[in-house]
Each structure stands twice: as C-alpha cells, then as structure tokens.
Scaffold this active site. Sequence first.
Site, PDB file in Angstrom:
ATOM      1  N   THR A   1       0.904  -1.172  -0.079  1.00 41.65           N
ATOM      2  CA  THR A   1       0.051  -0.065  -0.002  1.00 41.65           C
ATOM      3  C   THR A   1       0.742   1.286   0.016  1.00 41.65           C
ATOM      4  OG1 THR A   1      -1.783  -1.326   1.386  1.00 41.65           O
ATOM      5  CG2 THR A   1      -1.732   1.304   1.295  1.00 41.65           C
TER       6      THR A   1
ATOM      7  N   HIS B   1       2.011   2.571  -3.336  1.00 43.86           N
ATOM      8  CA  HIS B   1       1.068   3.447  -3.831  1.00 43.86           C
ATOM      9  C   HIS B   1       1.214   4.800  -3.472  1.00 43.86           C
ATOM     10  CE1 HIS B   1      -0.846   0.367  -6.441  1.00 43.86           C
ATOM     11  NE2 HIS B   1      -0.603  -0.406  -5.506  1.00 43.86           N
TER      12      HIS B   1
END
Length: 347
Positions: free
Chosen positions: A44, A47
């Site tokens: 995550t 990103h």
Amino acid sequence: MKGTMKGVFKENAAPGAIYTDLPIPEIGDNDVLVRVRATAICGTDLHIYPWTPWAQARVTPPMVFGHEFSGDIVEKGSGVTEFAIGDRIAGETHIPCNKCHQCLTDNRHICEHMKIIGVHVPGCFSEYISVPKDCLWKLSDSVDYNTGAMLEPMGVAVHGLTETPVLGRSVVIMGCGPIGLMAVNAAKIMGAKQIIATDVVPAKLSLALELGADAALNTTEENQSEKILSLTNNIGADTIIDYTGNVDAIRGGFSWLRLGGTCVLVGLPNREITLDLTSSVIYKEAKIFGVTGRRMYQTWVKCEEILATGNFRMDKIVGGIYKLEEYEKAFDALKNGAPGKMLLIPA
Ligand SMILES: [Zn+2]
Ligand SMILES: [Zn+2]
C-alpha cells in the site's frame, strides 16, 4: 503527551514525502499513544509514496502514512482498561466501527465502515502514533519488535492459509513477495504435504525453496502448467493461493487446480478479469474464497502459534533494515525489485 516527533510526512497530493518535525498526536478516550519501535513498508505504501491513482483515490494529505508497526504503549485514554502503559503491542490496520452487522457478527475485519490506519487516518512512519484500542495486539515476550511489525502482513499470509485446510494437502502458492514467502513458510509449519511456489523473480524463488517450498517455478518459462500437473501426479493441486493479483497467474492457477480443489484469492487484480467459469470452476466443482486482511483476532492467535514453533524464519523475510530517516533508500530498494520486507526503525 506534548512535544514534537520526527515522521515521514506526505505533505502534498504529489509523489514523495518529507522527514520532518511534527506534533506528537493527541489521543481520544479510547485510544493509546504508542512509541513506535519498528515499522515495515507495505505494498500500500508503494502506492502512497509515488502517488499512484490508487493512492490519489483514497489518501488525503497532509498526513503521516505507514500502517505496519510495533511499539510500546506510553499513554492511554480514560476508556482503555484492556491495555496498560508499558505493554508491547503490534498494530492491527483495520479500524472497525463496532456497530455494523459485520462487526456485531464477529467479522470486524470486513466492517462495513472500515477505516485503515495510514490511509484514512495518520499512520506509523513516525516516532509516535495514536491507535484506537480496537487495533492493538499484545505481543508475547518472545516476539521482538521487528517481528511484531511484520505480524500484520504475516496475518494476511496466514489468513489465506486458514480458509481451507492445508494439513496433508498439496498447495500452490502463487507470488513470492513478502506475504507469499511468509505463506510458504507458514504452510510448511502447518503441515502441507507439498508446497509449490511460483513467481517471476529468481531471487524470490530461491528464498521460497529456503523457506520450505518443495518446488519453485518461474512462470515466465514455458510449460509450467504441465510441470505442476506432473508434480501433483497429474491430479492437480488440492489448493491454490494467489498472492499476486496477476490476471495470468490466476487464470493459470485454475489450470493446475484439481477437480474439487480450492482456490483462495488474496492478491488484488487492478482490473476486471475474465475466466472460463464452465471449465475452470463449475465442471471442476472448485471452491473459491476471497480473503482480505486478518480476522480480529483469530488470525493473530494463529500467527503467534506459528511463531511459537520456533520454525518460522521471519529473519529470511526481512529484505533490509533502515533508520526511519533513510526511508528514501528503502523505497528505492523496493522500486528496484529488492526481495523481502523493508523495516524502518524510528530513532
Ligand atoms: Zn500492509
Ligand atoms: Zn463495522
């Protein structure tokens, strides 16, 4: 607690982050303040840091990001009776609402109003973090901080293995990123009869072999489907678990899943995928499970059980240990394809 702390701060809706002085977070009645001792970089964060469309749709800077961490409770709100100052804890990322149908039926990990630490609320790439009491797991004395920071992703790996029995089964684990590698090692400890790992990066495949895979296959090479079938006596694997989210990997997986076998999907495809349901699922009587996050806290109990065997090699999953202020180096290493999990240690 008053004062300032250092943290990795996403200042603007743009790529990158800065390492800067920030106020120590305030806590509410049902929160604790945690002195972060170790934190790990998740997919995550890969990103959020470069600011991909996924992050743009979910994250609202300015904020500290990061969500995999361990540390010590140094302050607690008046409503916290379950934990004490000085407790060593790991953080559960999913913040449940405790009111919805899912929360009330023991499925808090799929709460209808889920918030995520480091995505919707400030994260852990800092010296301190405010954490709701619902998101704390007390560490056993034998679990060190670095391992504690990796329990959250280990939970994703183990949750994938607990939706279907693995004891005595042949299991194909697709994807040897940190979570896939943890799944290989955990499947071994949980008594899988045969573990076949797949990936496209040779370094990750050799790690999979060290962690207990009986075979490690590079899916960029030809005839992998035939190889897996012959390794499973032309019956096919009892279980396939996908940690890649890759469309070709998932489609390939069904070709080596045996009749009546189980497919567990953990990795997130970034687009819709097509599948021949008639031959891949219906005629096969395949069972398909989607898995997200970790059960709160059944999966954590299972992870501690696996660690308590003394056979889980978390050290082999670690790709690098950096000071928190060296976060750029760690992100660069991951961008360049370094295998394993990168840890960031606050001063
Ligand atoms: Zn994570
Ligand atoms: Zn809920």
